[in-house]
Design a protein around this motif. Structure first.
Motif, PDB file in Angstrom:
ATOM      1  N   VAL A  71      50.543   6.764  56.688  1.00 20.63           N
ATOM      2  CA  VAL A  71      50.222   8.063  56.087  1.00 20.63           C
ATOM      3  C   VAL A  71      51.200   8.373  54.954  1.00 20.63           C
ATOM      4  O   VAL A  71      50.802   8.796  53.865  1.00 20.63           O
ATOM      5  CB  VAL A  71      50.237   9.185  57.149  1.00 20.63           C
ATOM      6  CG1 VAL A  71      50.209  10.560  56.503  1.00 20.63           C
ATOM      7  CG2 VAL A  71      49.086   9.019  58.114  1.00 20.63           C
ATOM      8  N   LYS A  72      52.474   8.149  55.186  1.00 21.88           N
ATOM      9  CA  LYS A  72      53.493   8.395  54.169  1.00 21.88           C
ATOM     10  C   LYS A  72      53.277   7.493  52.954  1.00 21.88           C
ATOM     11  O   LYS A  72      53.324   7.953  51.804  1.00 21.88           O
ATOM     12  CB  LYS A  72      54.891   8.176  54.774  1.00 21.88           C
ATOM     13  CG  LYS A  72      56.020   8.321  53.812  1.00 21.88           C
ATOM     14  CD  LYS A  72      56.203   9.746  53.383  1.00 21.88           C
ATOM     15  CE  LYS A  72      57.459   9.855  52.519  1.00 21.88           C
ATOM     16  NZ  LYS A  72      57.362  10.915  51.560  1.00 21.88           N
ATOM     17  N   LEU A  73      53.023   6.203  53.205  1.00 19.40           N
ATOM     18  CA  LEU A  73      52.787   5.269  52.109  1.00 19.40           C
ATOM     19  C   LEU A  73      51.554   5.665  51.297  1.00 19.40           C
ATOM     20  O   LEU A  73      51.564   5.616  50.067  1.00 19.40           O
ATOM     21  CB  LEU A  73      52.616   3.847  52.650  1.00 19.40           C
ATOM     22  CG  LEU A  73      53.857   3.157  53.181  1.00 19.40           C
ATOM     23  CD1 LEU A  73      53.488   1.855  53.873  1.00 19.40           C
ATOM     24  CD2 LEU A  73      54.846   2.892  52.055  1.00 19.40           C
ATOM     25  N   MET A  74      50.496   6.071  51.975  1.00 13.99           N
ATOM     26  CA  MET A  74      49.263   6.443  51.280  1.00 13.99           C
ATOM     27  C   MET A  74      49.428   7.744  50.504  1.00 13.99           C
ATOM     28  O   MET A  74      48.870   7.887  49.419  1.00 13.99           O
ATOM     29  CB  MET A  74      48.096   6.537  52.257  1.00 13.99           C
ATOM     30  CG  MET A  74      47.655   5.187  52.804  1.00 13.99           C
ATOM     31  SD  MET A  74      47.384   3.934  51.538  1.00 13.99           S
ATOM     32  CE  MET A  74      46.048   4.658  50.620  1.00 13.99           C
ATOM     33  N   ASN A  75      50.180   8.680  51.033  1.00 14.73           N
ATOM     34  CA  ASN A  75      50.458   9.914  50.273  1.00 14.73           C
ATOM     35  C   ASN A  75      51.198   9.589  48.985  1.00 14.73           C
ATOM     36  O   ASN A  75      50.888  10.135  47.923  1.00 14.73           O
ATOM     37  CB  ASN A  75      51.240  10.909  51.114  1.00 14.73           C
ATOM     38  CG  ASN A  75      50.384  11.599  52.152  1.00 14.73           C
ATOM     39  OD1 ASN A  75      49.171  11.673  52.012  1.00 14.73           O
ATOM     40  ND2 ASN A  75      51.021  12.087  53.200  1.00 14.73           N
ATOM     41  N   ASP A  78      48.740   7.828  46.638  1.00 14.06           N
ATOM     42  CA  ASP A  78      47.820   8.806  46.032  1.00 14.06           C
ATOM     43  C   ASP A  78      48.479   9.518  44.852  1.00 14.06           C
ATOM     44  O   ASP A  78      47.860   9.707  43.809  1.00 14.06           O
ATOM     45  CB  ASP A  78      47.349   9.823  47.069  1.00 14.06           C
ATOM     46  CG  ASP A  78      46.381   9.251  48.076  1.00 14.06           C
ATOM     47  OD1 ASP A  78      45.848   8.149  47.829  1.00 14.06           O
ATOM     48  OD2 ASP A  78      46.157   9.912  49.103  1.00 14.06           O
ATOM     49  N   LYS A  79      49.734   9.908  45.032  1.00 19.37           N
ATOM     50  CA  LYS A  79      50.455  10.583  43.952  1.00 19.37           C
ATOM     51  C   LYS A  79      50.676   9.642  42.772  1.00 19.37           C
ATOM     52  O   LYS A  79      50.539  10.044  41.617  1.00 19.37           O
ATOM     53  CB  LYS A  79      51.797  11.114  44.459  1.00 19.37           C
ATOM     54  CG  LYS A  79      51.670  12.296  45.373  1.00 19.37           C
ATOM     55  CD  LYS A  79      53.012  12.746  45.907  1.00 19.37           C
ATOM     56  CE  LYS A  79      52.824  13.831  46.958  1.00 19.37           C
ATOM     57  NZ  LYS A  79      54.084  14.168  47.622  1.00 19.37           N
ATOM     58  N   LYS A  80      50.995   8.388  43.078  1.00 18.95           N
ATOM     59  CA  LYS A  80      51.261   7.394  42.033  1.00 18.95           C
ATOM     60  C   LYS A  80      50.034   7.184  41.150  1.00 18.95           C
ATOM     61  O   LYS A  80      50.151   7.055  39.935  1.00 18.95           O
ATOM     62  CB  LYS A  80      51.677   6.078  42.690  1.00 18.95           C
ATOM     63  CG  LYS A  80      51.934   4.945  41.725  1.00 18.95           C
ATOM     64  CD  LYS A  80      52.357   3.695  42.464  1.00 18.95           C
ATOM     65  CE  LYS A  80      52.536   2.509  41.528  1.00 18.95           C
ATOM     66  NZ  LYS A  80      52.907   1.288  42.273  1.00 18.95           N
ATOM     67  N   TYR A  81      48.854   7.141  41.748  1.00 18.97           N
ATOM     68  CA  TYR A  81      47.624   6.864  40.998  1.00 18.97           C
ATOM     69  C   TYR A  81      46.827   8.131  40.659  1.00 18.97           C
ATOM     70  O   TYR A  81      45.728   8.043  40.138  1.00 18.97           O
ATOM     71  CB  TYR A  81      46.758   5.871  41.755  1.00 18.97           C
ATOM     72  CG  TYR A  81      47.320   4.479  41.712  1.00 18.97           C
ATOM     73  CD1 TYR A  81      47.101   3.656  40.618  1.00 18.97           C
ATOM     74  CD2 TYR A  81      48.086   3.986  42.758  1.00 18.97           C
ATOM     75  CE1 TYR A  81      47.629   2.381  40.560  1.00 18.97           C
ATOM     76  CE2 TYR A  81      48.616   2.708  42.715  1.00 18.97           C
ATOM     77  CZ  TYR A  81      48.389   1.910  41.602  1.00 18.97           C
ATOM     78  OH  TYR A  81      48.919   0.645  41.554  1.00 18.97           O
ATOM     79  N   GLY A  82      47.352   9.292  40.984  1.00 12.37           N
ATOM     80  CA  GLY A  82      46.717  10.544  40.596  1.00 12.37           C
ATOM     81  C   GLY A  82      45.525  10.934  41.437  1.00 12.37           C
ATOM     82  O   GLY A  82      44.652  11.656  40.980  1.00 12.37           O
ATOM     83  N   TYR A  83      45.495  10.488  42.704  1.00  8.94           N
ATOM     84  CA  TYR A  83      44.395  10.858  43.602  1.00  8.94           C
ATOM     85  C   TYR A  83      44.762  11.971  44.575  1.00  8.94           C
ATOM     86  O   TYR A  83      43.994  12.289  45.450  1.00  8.94           O
ATOM     87  CB  TYR A  83      43.915   9.637  44.392  1.00  8.94           C
ATOM     88  CG  TYR A  83      43.263   8.574  43.539  1.00  8.94           C
ATOM     89  CD1 TYR A  83      42.144   8.868  42.779  1.00  8.94           C
ATOM     90  CD2 TYR A  83      43.769   7.295  43.504  1.00  8.94           C
ATOM     91  CE1 TYR A  83      41.541   7.901  41.995  1.00  8.94           C
ATOM     92  CE2 TYR A  83      43.184   6.316  42.724  1.00  8.94           C
ATOM     93  CZ  TYR A  83      42.069   6.623  41.977  1.00  8.94           C
ATOM     94  OH  TYR A  83      41.479   5.663  41.202  1.00  8.94           O
ATOM     95  N   ASP A  84      45.941  12.529  44.413  1.00 13.94           N
ATOM     96  CA  ASP A  84      46.357  13.607  45.314  1.00 13.94           C
ATOM     97  C   ASP A  84      45.719  14.919  44.886  1.00 13.94           C
ATOM     98  O   ASP A  84      45.286  15.085  43.749  1.00 13.94           O
ATOM     99  CB  ASP A  84      47.878  13.734  45.370  1.00 13.94           C
ATOM    100  CG  ASP A  84      48.487  14.009  44.015  1.00 13.94           C
ATOM    101  OD1 ASP A  84      47.888  13.595  43.005  1.00 13.94           O
ATOM    102  OD2 ASP A  84      49.561  14.620  43.958  1.00 13.94           O
ATOM    103  N   GLU A  85      45.665  15.840  45.797  1.00  7.91           N
ATOM    104  CA  GLU A  85      45.041  17.137  45.495  1.00  7.91           C
ATOM    105  C   GLU A  85      46.085  18.188  45.224  1.00  7.91           C
ATOM    106  O   GLU A  85      47.096  18.249  45.745  1.00  7.91           O
ATOM    107  CB  GLU A  85      44.174  17.577  46.666  1.00  7.91           C
ATOM    108  CG  GLU A  85      43.001  16.668  46.839  1.00  7.91           C
ATOM    109  CD  GLU A  85      42.087  17.127  47.954  1.00  7.91           C
ATOM    110  OE1 GLU A  85      42.058  18.330  48.267  1.00  7.91           O
ATOM    111  OE2 GLU A  85      41.395  16.284  48.511  1.00  7.91           O
TER     112      GLU A  85
END
Length: 85
Positions: A71-75, A78-85
């Motif tokens: 979960v931490k790695l995916m968060n 997501d931030k690295k590739y701009g997929y975070d909300e």
């Protein structure tokens, strides 16, 4: 529909994380419980040999920890590739 290079890089890195975490889980569950049994049985926890502990409890604990690590790695991914909300 063409998939962007950004999405391909994201997916490639995601698969890398999954393979690394599954390898860790395999080593702990199969390796510690079966392959390295003789070496681990020298150590005892609560009266039980360490290989037995890994086979019965340790792999489950490690799996739960790996879920939180994923979960931490995916968060972060997501931030690295701009997929975070």
């Amino acid at each position: 529909m063409k998939i962007s290079d950004n999405a391909k890089a994201y997916w490639r890195e995601n698969i890398k994380y999954v393979l690394i975490l599954l390898t860790i889980w395999f080593i702990v569950s199969y390796g510690a419980g079966i392959l390295f049994k003789e070496e681990l049985n020298i150590i005892k926890i609560g009266g039980f040999k360490l290989a037995f502990w890994f086979a019965q409890q340790g792999s489950m604990y490690v799996f739960v920890i790996l879920i939180f690590v994923y979960v931490k790695l995916m968060n972060n991914l997501d931030k690295k590739y701009g997929y975070d909300e």
